[in-house]
Design a protein around this motif. Sequence first.
Motif, PDB file in Angstrom:
ATOM      1  N   ARG A  88      43.478  53.278  36.235  1.00  0.00           N
ATOM      2  CA  ARG A  88      43.362  52.642  37.555  1.00  0.00           C
ATOM      3  C   ARG A  88      42.955  51.183  37.468  1.00  0.00           C
ATOM      4  O   ARG A  88      43.410  50.349  38.268  1.00  0.00           O
ATOM      5  CB  ARG A  88      42.395  53.418  38.440  1.00  0.00           C
ATOM      6  CG  ARG A  88      40.914  53.333  38.085  1.00  0.00           C
ATOM      7  CD  ARG A  88      40.115  54.214  39.034  1.00  0.00           C
ATOM      8  NE  ARG A  88      38.682  54.216  38.747  1.00  0.00           N
ATOM      9  CZ  ARG A  88      37.802  53.445  39.381  1.00  0.00           C
ATOM     10  NH1 ARG A  88      38.209  52.599  40.303  1.00  0.00           N
ATOM     11  NH2 ARG A  88      36.516  53.521  39.074  1.00  0.00           N
ATOM     12  N   GLU A  92      45.293  48.168  38.948  1.00  0.00           N
ATOM     13  CA  GLU A  92      44.739  47.240  39.941  1.00  0.00           C
ATOM     14  C   GLU A  92      44.854  45.796  39.466  1.00  0.00           C
ATOM     15  O   GLU A  92      45.199  44.894  40.237  1.00  0.00           O
ATOM     16  CB  GLU A  92      43.271  47.571  40.202  1.00  0.00           C
ATOM     17  CG  GLU A  92      43.049  48.853  40.985  1.00  0.00           C
ATOM     18  CD  GLU A  92      41.585  49.254  41.019  1.00  0.00           C
ATOM     19  OE1 GLU A  92      40.747  48.505  40.456  1.00  0.00           O
ATOM     20  OE2 GLU A  92      41.266  50.310  41.610  1.00  0.00           O
ATOM     21  N   GLN A  93      44.571  45.550  38.191  1.00  0.00           N
ATOM     22  CA  GLN A  93      44.570  44.198  37.646  1.00  0.00           C
ATOM     23  C   GLN A  93      45.981  43.656  37.404  1.00  0.00           C
ATOM     24  O   GLN A  93      46.183  42.437  37.399  1.00  0.00           O
ATOM     25  CB  GLN A  93      43.795  44.180  36.325  1.00  0.00           C
ATOM     26  CG  GLN A  93      42.317  44.501  36.463  1.00  0.00           C
ATOM     27  CD  GLN A  93      41.677  44.889  35.143  1.00  0.00           C
ATOM     28  OE1 GLN A  93      42.215  44.613  34.061  1.00  0.00           O
ATOM     29  NE2 GLN A  93      40.511  45.542  35.215  1.00  0.00           N
ATOM     30  N   TYR A 111      46.776  56.733  41.148  1.00  0.00           N
ATOM     31  CA  TYR A 111      46.306  55.362  41.287  1.00  0.00           C
ATOM     32  C   TYR A 111      47.435  54.422  41.723  1.00  0.00           C
ATOM     33  O   TYR A 111      47.432  53.230  41.397  1.00  0.00           O
ATOM     34  CB  TYR A 111      45.705  54.882  39.959  1.00  0.00           C
ATOM     35  CG  TYR A 111      44.533  55.716  39.512  1.00  0.00           C
ATOM     36  CD1 TYR A 111      43.435  55.923  40.345  1.00  0.00           C
ATOM     37  CD2 TYR A 111      44.518  56.323  38.260  1.00  0.00           C
ATOM     38  CE1 TYR A 111      42.362  56.693  39.951  1.00  0.00           C
ATOM     39  CE2 TYR A 111      43.440  57.094  37.844  1.00  0.00           C
ATOM     40  CZ  TYR A 111      42.367  57.281  38.692  1.00  0.00           C
ATOM     41  OH  TYR A 111      41.302  58.048  38.293  1.00  0.00           O
ATOM     42  N   ASP A 113      49.775  51.874  43.639  1.00  0.00           N
ATOM     43  CA  ASP A 113      49.376  50.610  44.259  1.00  0.00           C
ATOM     44  C   ASP A 113      50.412  50.213  45.304  1.00  0.00           C
ATOM     45  O   ASP A 113      51.616  50.228  45.032  1.00  0.00           O
ATOM     46  CB  ASP A 113      49.262  49.526  43.176  1.00  0.00           C
ATOM     47  CG  ASP A 113      48.577  48.271  43.670  1.00  0.00           C
ATOM     48  OD1 ASP A 113      49.177  47.550  44.497  1.00  0.00           O
ATOM     49  OD2 ASP A 113      47.437  48.003  43.233  1.00  0.00           O
TER      50      ASP A 113
END
Length: 258
Positions: A88, A92-93, A111, A113
Amino acid sequence: MNQHLHNILGFFPRRINHYIWKRREAERLEKFRDIHKDEDCFIIGNGPSLNQMDLGLLNDYYTFGLNKIYLLFDRTGLNIDYHACINRFVIEQSAPQFKEMSCQSFLSYKYRDRRLKNMDKVYLLGDARSKHKFFTDITEGISPGNTVTFVAMQIAFFMGFKNVYLIGVDHNFKDKGNPHEVQVMKKDDQNHFDPGYFKGHQWQLPDLPGSEVSYLMAKEAFDKNGRNIFDATVQGKLTIFPKVTFEEVLKTTKKKKL
């Protein structure tokens, strides 16, 4: 709350999440079943040993890149065929960078996005929540197995690859702590091929013993089906798979079909 009650309370949300994934996403993965039957591929880890290799030589072969592999593209000329990431923090990054990659990418449904929503090249994997199984059919889910390399092995098996060669799977980390512990890396990253890989970002410490258990399951599954996983990592510390050199592998490995 005792662990038994915690497990019971967590069971139903996981089952519901898996059911929704099965209805919405699993069928999209069917197109990859045995698409590379009896062919060979490389799974490229993220260890510093990659800096000792000429990765541009891999462009004639089928390749899987993992997590932040995109940090290598400009300076090595590497082009990968497939990408996998289930962590995750990395998703996210790195969602903007994943969006720009041209290859097909396998990411965690759990997770997912919104920045990657409805992209044809993005395929979502269902987390079966079992660290103790090698899934030969990814339309039923995958096991995280403590390492994204294990996930890539399950995808490669489903695709029908006969011989899988690991590179950059150093299985050796400078930073120490409890497995899966979340930290912010404040200095240059010595655990990956790029010093900026996690610098200034959250990351999770590895579970090397847990990863080894997963690798043993992968080896058993491949061996049982007359297939192979070899370790061509430069000076890697992993001892589960037969060792080969990158140079000799390039002489014998099947290249991509044109």
